[in-house]
Design an enzyme around this catalytic site. Structure first.
Site: not given
Ligand code: PBG
Length: 331
Positions: A202, A212, A225, A256, A321
């Protein structure tokens, strides 16, 4: 790869593209509804479907409406729904206790889906960000996102999700050691068959922006992050993360975001031959949906093409989505 084709005009590659039938026979990959996992945003209240402005066509649903949506998804053949809670400020605290509350939104939605549509698989997200006053996935101590203390909380969160009846747990937090810790706890608690789909690779990505917003975390997030999510410059590191998570007990792994990281998907599949998924994240969805809304691209074709790309890159499935729209198109 050896090229075996004759020179022109003996070889005319266009012969195989001439008709829809020939193109179908020549297609190397196929996308089916069974490849789709649908991420859904859950909110408090009753009979609410509230649009997410930055994600045209996506809504936050109250628990009753989530159960309805699950039924529609099941009718379309979608095998799994992934839940993301939108918690109000009162549920966002420094101790993140709502994360392991058996009655939190995610756990209530899980039970509602399972009661309404027992065959629909439910995936839940493990990370503290929906419940944290900082918007981070872990606890923050003196400005540092602490690892081991966070892992203890993630284990509690995962166990509560298991008790609520999820089929798949997706740790998206990127703390070190969480897959092993969650796997051990699940085994001890008798949840031996729950799938751990690790967000193994990720990245710290700008493409999470609309998500968010959708979960109400953009206002809360202090800083970024990058001390736990991966640097977009790295590829070997992704393989190390995947190797580690598989060794710790992950059943399946995720890359991801998706579209900007198809090279990682391909390397992951070729290297480990494990069940491999990509998350076509909110920003990827928003780009396609917004451009389509403006009439700048053909949204349906762009959706189809983008999802086929994941299959071509070696993914077994994709969190998107677009799942209901794609499922309708495939019917
Ligand atoms: C957070 C989380 C995120 C997403 C899924 N779980 C955002 C982040 O890491 O800030 C993002 C999913 C998306 O953007 O569709 N644990």
């Amino acid at each position: 790869m050896k090229s075996s084709s004759a020179p022109f005009p003996a070889a005319r590659p266009r012969r195989m593209r001439r008709t829809p039938g020939l193109r179908a026979l020549g297609a190397e990959n196929a996308l089916s509804v069974g490849d789709l996992i649908w991420p859904v945003f859950v909110r408090d209240g009753e009979n609410i479907s509230e649009p997410v402005t930055s994600m045209p066509g996506v809504n936050r649903l109250s628990v009753d409406r989530v159960a309805e949506a699950a039924r529609e998804a099941a009718d379309l053949g979608i095998p799994a729904i992934c839940l993301f809670p939108y918690s109000g400020p009162e549920k966002r605290t420094a101790d993140c206790a709502e994360a392991w509350n058996p009655e939190n939104l995610s756990n209530r939605a899980t039970r509602a889906i399972k009661a309404a549509v027992p065959d629909m698989m439910v995936m839940a997200d493990v990370a503290l960000d929906p419940y944290s006053d900082t918007g981070h996935d872990g606890f923050v101590r003196d400005g540092v996102i602490v690892n081991d203390e966070t892992v203890e909380a993630l284990v509690k969160q995962a166990l509560a999700q298991a008790e609520a009846g999820v089929d798949i747990i997706g740790p998206s937090d990127m703390m070190d050691g969480r897959i092993g810790a969650i796997r051990t706890a699940l085994e001890r608690a008798g949840h031996q068959d729950i799938i751990l789909l690790s967000y193994a690779a990720k990245y710290a990505s700008a493409f999470y922006g609309p998500f968010r917003d959708a979960v109400g975390a953009s206002g809360a997030l202090k800083g970024d992050k990058r001390t736990y999510q991966m640097d977009p410059a790295n590829s070997d590191e992704a393989l190390r993360m995947i190797a580690r998570d598989l060794a710790e007990g992950a059943d399946a792994v995720m890359v991801k975001p998706g579209m900007p990281y198809l090279d990682i998907c391909r390397r992951a599949k070729d290297t480990f031959a494990a069940p491999t998924y990509a998350y076509q994240v909110s920003g990827e969805y928003a780009m396609i949906a917004a451009a389509a809304q403006n009439g700048w691209i053909d949204g349906e074709r762009a959706m189809q093409e983008s999802l086929m790309a994941f299959k071509r890159a070696g993914c077994d499935g994709v969190l998107t989505y677009f799942a209901p729209a794609m499922a309708r198109l495939l019917r």
